[in-house]
Write an enzyme that holds these catalytic residues in place. Structure first.
Site, PDB file in Angstrom:
ATOM      1  N   GLU A   1       0.572  52.132  54.063  1.00 52.19           N
ATOM      2  CA  GLU A   1       1.033  52.434  52.544  1.00 52.19           C
ATOM      3  C   GLU A   1       1.038  54.041  52.628  1.00 52.19           C
ATOM      4  OE1 GLU A   1      -0.810  51.010  49.221  1.00 52.19           O
ATOM      5  OE2 GLU A   1      -0.666  52.939  48.136  1.00 52.19           O
TER       6      GLU A   1
ATOM      7  N   SER B   1      -5.947  53.044  49.410  1.00 48.07           N
ATOM      8  CA  SER B   1      -5.451  51.768  50.364  1.00 48.07           C
ATOM      9  C   SER B   1      -4.701  52.371  51.477  1.00 48.07           C
ATOM     10  CB  SER B   1      -4.814  50.816  49.456  1.00 48.07           C
ATOM     11  OG  SER B   1      -5.835  50.141  48.538  1.00 48.07           O
TER      12      SER B   1
ATOM     13  N   ARG C   1       5.253  49.706  46.358  1.00 50.37           N
ATOM     14  CA  ARG C   1       4.921  50.972  47.069  1.00 50.37           C
ATOM     15  C   ARG C   1       5.743  51.674  47.764  1.00 50.37           C
ATOM     16  NH1 ARG C   1       0.910  49.419  44.292  1.00 50.37           N
ATOM     17  NH2 ARG C   1      -1.032  49.822  44.811  1.00 50.37           N
TER      18      ARG C   1
HETATM   19  C1  LIG Z   1      -9.283  56.911  45.445  1.00 50.85           C
HETATM   20  C2  LIG Z   1      -7.788  56.842  45.507  1.00 50.85           C
HETATM   21  C3  LIG Z   1      -7.164  55.571  44.543  1.00 50.85           C
HETATM   22  C4  LIG Z   1      -5.984  55.278  44.585  1.00 50.85           C
HETATM   23  N1  LIG Z   1      -5.550  54.340  43.855  1.00 50.85           N
HETATM   24  C5  LIG Z   1      -4.186  53.951  43.628  1.00 50.85           C
HETATM   25  C6  LIG Z   1      -3.815  52.915  42.987  1.00 50.85           C
HETATM   26  O1  LIG Z   1      -4.635  52.233  42.343  1.00 50.85           O
HETATM   27  N2  LIG Z   1      -2.678  52.469  42.983  1.00 50.85           N
HETATM   28  C7  LIG Z   1      -1.693  53.237  43.797  1.00 50.85           C
HETATM   29  O2  LIG Z   1      -0.357  52.949  43.658  1.00 50.85           O
HETATM   30  N3  LIG Z   1      -2.012  54.487  44.446  1.00 50.85           N
HETATM   31  C8  LIG Z   1      -3.451  54.620  44.404  1.00 50.85           C
HETATM   32  N4  LIG Z   1      -3.836  55.709  45.417  1.00 50.85           N
HETATM   33  C9  LIG Z   1      -2.840  56.451  46.424  1.00 50.85           C
HETATM   34  C10 LIG Z   1      -2.062  57.686  45.422  1.00 50.85           C
HETATM   35  O3  LIG Z   1      -3.011  58.223  44.375  1.00 50.85           O
HETATM   36  C11 LIG Z   1      -0.806  57.275  44.796  1.00 50.85           C
HETATM   37  O4  LIG Z   1       0.303  57.055  46.018  1.00 50.85           O
HETATM   38  C12 LIG Z   1       0.116  58.736  44.274  1.00 50.85           C
HETATM   39  O5  LIG Z   1       1.023  58.208  43.286  1.00 50.85           O
HETATM   40  C13 LIG Z   1       0.349  59.787  45.065  1.00 50.85           C
HETATM   41  O6  LIG Z   1       0.609  60.737  44.278  1.00 50.85           O
HETATM   42  P1  LIG Z   1       0.586  62.183  45.016  1.00 50.85           P
HETATM   43  O7  LIG Z   1       1.123  63.359  44.019  1.00 50.85           O
HETATM   44  O8  LIG Z   1      -0.747  62.437  45.381  1.00 50.85           O
HETATM   45  O9  LIG Z   1       1.820  62.235  46.059  1.00 50.85           O
HETATM   46  P2  LIG Z   1       1.274  62.489  47.585  1.00 50.85           P
HETATM   47  O10 LIG Z   1       0.222  61.953  48.452  1.00 50.85           O
HETATM   48  O11 LIG Z   1       1.451  64.205  47.610  1.00 50.85           O
HETATM   49  O12 LIG Z   1       2.842  62.325  48.103  1.00 50.85           O
HETATM   50  C14 LIG Z   1       3.245  60.797  48.490  1.00 50.85           C
HETATM   51  C15 LIG Z   1       4.685  60.809  48.521  1.00 50.85           C
HETATM   52  O13 LIG Z   1       5.222  60.956  47.359  1.00 50.85           O
HETATM   53  C16 LIG Z   1       6.170  62.042  47.809  1.00 50.85           C
HETATM   54  N5  LIG Z   1       6.295  63.029  46.796  1.00 50.85           N
HETATM   55  C17 LIG Z   1       5.380  63.537  46.074  1.00 50.85           C
HETATM   56  N6  LIG Z   1       5.842  64.318  45.227  1.00 50.85           N
HETATM   57  C18 LIG Z   1       7.095  64.249  45.002  1.00 50.85           C
HETATM   58  C19 LIG Z   1       8.162  64.550  44.258  1.00 50.85           C
HETATM   59  N7  LIG Z   1       7.909  65.575  43.205  1.00 50.85           N
HETATM   60  N8  LIG Z   1       9.465  64.280  44.449  1.00 50.85           N
HETATM   61  C20 LIG Z   1       9.586  63.273  45.620  1.00 50.85           C
HETATM   62  N9  LIG Z   1       8.641  63.010  46.334  1.00 50.85           N
HETATM   63  C21 LIG Z   1       7.303  63.254  46.012  1.00 50.85           C
HETATM   64  C22 LIG Z   1       5.839  62.738  48.982  1.00 50.85           C
HETATM   65  O14 LIG Z   1       6.793  63.448  50.003  1.00 50.85           O
HETATM   66  C23 LIG Z   1       5.323  61.570  49.883  1.00 50.85           C
HETATM   67  O15 LIG Z   1       6.187  60.846  50.575  1.00 50.85           O
HETATM   68  C24 LIG Z   1      -5.007  56.130  45.189  1.00 50.85           C
HETATM   69  C25 LIG Z   1      -5.491  57.173  46.231  1.00 50.85           C
HETATM   70  C26 LIG Z   1      -7.043  57.535  46.344  1.00 50.85           C
HETATM   71  C27 LIG Z   1      -7.237  58.650  46.800  1.00 50.85           C
END
Ligand SMILES: Cc1cc2nc3c(=O)[nH]c(=O)nc-3n(C[C@H](O)[C@H](O)[C@H](O)COP(=O)(O)OP(=O)(O)OC[C@H]3O[C@@H](n4cnc5c(N)ncnc54)[C@H](O)[C@@H]3O)c2cc1C
Length: 311
Positions: free
Chosen positions: A297, A225, A177
């Protein structure tokens, strides 16, 4: 500097970040932009440099807790970035915009009968967020997989010279992660897939959704999580929180899920401080009772803490 007139970029002031977080929590961003193209992206960096503003790149905000005070710099959301950029190649790779949602990417792979990204089908984030977080998922009948297992390369925007640079997987540091990409701006990513059939990909996607629905608590807004699972032999973070008797504990509008100990839910107008207090409570109880240090996380964009996702 007036971005609108000087640079021709639509930028908004005082935008509530709760609208851009799956937890639906967060005060205003001083500046906020959703560039659709690279042409719109580059001048934003010029604006940022000119005013020396902190920048925060976000995807769908599904792994971020924004502060109640908001963010005093420039937040750039990639939700609308190059949404038509997707290219399947004969060598079995797919190149996609960092702004594409993982739902859509996995649906498009299914349509092509290409396997490899079924494990992200249910994760509510973007491609860029998944690369930065090294997102992963597994279920009993299917091995745990992470982004690093399928990623070939990414294109990043080098802030020093505003140039684009291709970075291959071997140059990126990945942990559970976590990746070195969370200090970069990822604009697109290329994944290696393997040929399969639509039916097989569909069945795997269905099984992942079914498993996800059975374990996660999706009734209220959350960020998935909250804590990383500790290294083995300790139990999962959710189990430890359950065993500490914290399921259903509520502070203000935030509650530790009754179904999944590692989920904190926004059950009604929660503030970031409510979530932070629950995080502290879970950390201290689990440490007192089991000697295990839980590590969040979720990225905590809170003043006083380091801001891990600012570039
Ligand atoms: C209901 C639910 C279920 C989930 N299940 C899982 C799961 O099964 N497995 C899992 O791993 N995660 C899970 N997640 C967590 C989350 O969805 C993941 O971590 C996802 O990959 C985050 O993507 P995001 O675009 O929303 O990133 P954001 O939340 O917008 O950003 C997260 C991080 O990534 C960085 N970031 C975002 N975009 C970029 C970019 N283009 N370049 C550089 N850095 C960037 C941000 O600065 C920040 O540090 C879950 C979340 C929810 C709400």
């Amino acid at each position: 500097v007036n971005l609108q007139t000087d640079y021709g970029i639509p930028i908004q002031n005082n935008v509530p970040l709760c609208r851009f977080s799956t937890l639906q929590i967060g005060g205003p961003a001083a500046y906020f932009a959703e560039p659709g193209t690279r042409e719109a992206f580059l001048p934003l960096m010029a604006f940022q440099k000119h005013d020396n503003l902190p920048v925060l790149i976000i995807g769908r905000g599904s792994n971020i807790l924004f502060s109640d005070e908001g963010f005093s710099g420039l937040v750039i959301s990639l939700r609308k970035f190059e949404l038509d950029r997707i290219q399947f190649s004969p060598d079995g790779s797919v190149k996609v915009s960092a702004g594409m949602s993982l739902f859509r990417l996995s649906a498009l792979c299914q349509e092509q009968g290409m396997s490899g990204l079924e494990f992200v089908c249910h994760i509510p984030g973007t491609v860029g967020g998944a690369c930065a977080m090294n997102a992963g998922f597994g279920r009993a009948a299917s091995p745990y997989r992470e982004i690093k297992d399928v990623l070939r390369s990414v294109t990043i925007l080098d802030l020093l010279n505003s140039k684009l640079r291709v970075v291959t997987r071997d140059e990126i540091k990945f942990e559970y992660r976590k990746s070195s990409l969370d200090k970069e701006i990822v604009l697109d990513a290329t994944f290696q897939l393997t040929p399969s059939t639509r039916e097989q990909v569909r069945d795997e996607v269905k099984a992942n959704f079914t498993y996800r629905n059975s374990v996660q608590d999706l009734r209220y807004p959350s960020a998935g999580s909250v804590f990383k699972n500790p290294k083995k032999p300790a139990e999962s973070a959710g189990k430890l929180i359950d065993r500490a008797g914290l399921r259903g504990t509520r502070i203000g509008g935030a509650m530790i899920s009754e179904k999944h100990g590692n989920f904190i839910l926004n059950v009604g107008n929660a503030k970031a401080v409510d979530v932070l207090q629950l995080i502290d409570l879970a950390k201290s109880r689990v440490f007192e009772q089991f000697g295990v240090e839980l590590e969040p996380e979720v990225k905590l964009m809170v003043p006083g803490l380091s801001s891990p996702c600012t570039v």
